[in-house]
Design a protein around this motif. Sequence first.
Motif, PDB file in Angstrom:
ATOM      1  N   CYS A  64      63.070 -17.513  30.206  1.00 35.32           N
ATOM      2  CA  CYS A  64      62.415 -16.558  29.298  1.00 35.32           C
ATOM      3  C   CYS A  64      63.120 -16.543  27.939  1.00 35.32           C
ATOM      4  CB  CYS A  64      62.428 -15.160  29.913  1.00 35.32           C
ATOM      5  SG  CYS A  64      61.656 -13.924  28.845  1.00 35.32           S
ATOM      6  N   THR A  65      62.324 -16.601  26.875  1.00 42.94           N
ATOM      7  CA  THR A  65      62.927 -16.646  25.534  1.00 42.94           C
ATOM      8  C   THR A  65      63.181 -15.248  24.982  1.00 42.94           C
ATOM      9  OG1 THR A  65      60.708 -16.832  24.612  1.00 42.94           O
ATOM     10  CG2 THR A  65      61.926 -18.881  24.942  1.00 42.94           C
ATOM     11  N   ALA A  74      62.639 -11.167  32.930  1.00 44.04           N
ATOM     12  CA  ALA A  74      61.721 -12.024  32.182  1.00 44.04           C
ATOM     13  C   ALA A  74      60.570 -11.165  31.692  1.00 44.04           C
ATOM     14  CB  ALA A  74      61.207 -13.149  33.074  1.00 44.04           C
ATOM     15  N   CYS A  75      60.018 -11.533  30.546  1.00 48.10           N
ATOM     16  CA  CYS A  75      58.974 -10.687  29.967  1.00 48.10           C
ATOM     17  C   CYS A  75      57.614 -10.965  30.610  1.00 48.10           C
ATOM     18  CB  CYS A  75      58.907 -10.904  28.460  1.00 48.10           C
ATOM     19  SG  CYS A  75      58.303 -12.547  28.008  1.00 48.10           S
ATOM     20  N   GLY A  76      57.437 -12.163  31.138  1.00 48.90           N
ATOM     21  CA  GLY A  76      56.142 -12.514  31.729  1.00 48.90           C
ATOM     22  C   GLY A  76      55.095 -12.866  30.687  1.00 48.90           C
ATOM     23  N   GLU A  77      55.461 -12.749  29.403  1.00 50.16           N
ATOM     24  CA  GLU A  77      54.480 -12.917  28.327  1.00 50.16           C
ATOM     25  C   GLU A  77      54.752 -14.129  27.438  1.00 50.16           C
ATOM     26  OE1 GLU A  77      51.819 -11.084  27.808  1.00 50.16           O
ATOM     27  OE2 GLU A  77      52.244  -9.815  29.540  1.00 50.16           O
ATOM     28  N   CYS A  78      56.030 -14.497  27.294  1.00 56.94           N
ATOM     29  CA  CYS A  78      56.349 -15.577  26.349  1.00 56.94           C
ATOM     30  C   CYS A  78      55.829 -16.911  26.908  1.00 56.94           C
ATOM     31  CB  CYS A  78      57.856 -15.631  26.097  1.00 56.94           C
ATOM     32  SG  CYS A  78      58.807 -16.227  27.490  1.00 56.94           S
ATOM     33  N   CYS A  81      57.654 -18.126  30.081  1.00 56.02           N
ATOM     34  CA  CYS A  81      57.305 -17.376  31.301  1.00 56.02           C
ATOM     35  C   CYS A  81      55.945 -17.829  31.833  1.00 56.02           C
ATOM     36  CB  CYS A  81      57.254 -15.877  31.009  1.00 56.02           C
ATOM     37  SG  CYS A  81      58.875 -15.096  30.999  1.00 56.02           S
TER      38      CYS A  81
HETATM   39 ZN   LIG Z   1      59.427 -14.451  28.844  1.00 54.14          ZN
END
Ligand SMILES: [Zn+2]
Length: 366
Positions: A64-65, A74-78, A81
Amino acid sequence: MFGVCVCPVEVSVVWESLRGHHRQVEMFRRAIRRGRLAHAFLLVGPPGIGKRTFALRVTQCLFCTRHPPEDLQACGECPACKQVLAHSHPDLMLVNKPEGRAELPIDLLIGAPDRRGREGLCHDLALRPMSAMRRVAIIDDAETMNDAGANALLKTLEEPPSGSVMFLIVPETESILTTIRSRCHQVLFSPLPSNDLTDLILQEGIAPDRDAAQLLASLSDGSLATASQLQSGDWRSVRERVCRELAAKDLDSQATAALLLATMEELGGDPASQRRSALWLVRFMVDFYRQLLGVDTGGSTAETALITPVRQNAAGDLICDDRWGLMLERCLTAEMNLSASMPIPLCLEALCHDLGRIGRGALLTV
Ligand SMILES: [Zn+2]
């Protein structure tokens, strides 16, 4: 790179949707924070409880960035991910036994015969990361590697590429060579708790409502894969067949035993899966008598349609309640016997014989 401010809701998003296994998450978080993340992990536990999902979530956290790896979040969005979720991240290698094959093909590990050592998971893992800070390999069904595959993998485990992380997924510790096992950090996973499994069954749309999901969870040994299998058309019809037999006015021991054994024959499988099938048949019977006794365990419309008339016919008849109680106890004993490796035909025949006797008014010591 990790400077983006995240809100508290976002922080827990990656682990919140993973049911159970919180102890394992903490173990990984501590290891990463101490800078002691091992190169290879053996994730051990029954099928269908989330080991592969767990490995993918850890990978998301490493790639995850928007979060440093030490957070194990982890954001789950980048893009990273999302690529992990889609299994398309260039630094993630994921292999498993293809459907219908008995073994994990060695080509997936070390390349096709004409490209041996120049492609495959072991080769790719040693390449420089393309966008993340490390490369990750997930080997699902690792117990199905043949000896050649295991030996090829052993070389990579002996000299793991710098910064790389491997996850090997197996159902039991003993199902993989000791030489491989000894080079991996073992992480044991338990079957999912009933509440978590019920929620997952609903979330995945495997059962139509909470009652049905709870019942399915109680039969599924903490495994979503088992729940899904039990809800398939074949198993649903087996369950209805068993209930119909038990709902008949006078239970014919021999016919019921023959039906159970014929069903076992039909289901097939190796000795271990035969035993699991037999256990499910007996659990269907346990559940049938529980419902007769008015213990509401949910159940499908088809079963309710079978059980309701039996209950109505016996309304207020205390002798019936006693008999059903004895029958339930006898089924529970059979379940124990099956778990303790009693031969399946002997167990099912003795069970049906005793159920017939109880039905005719005999008081058994069960
Ligand atoms: Zn992420």
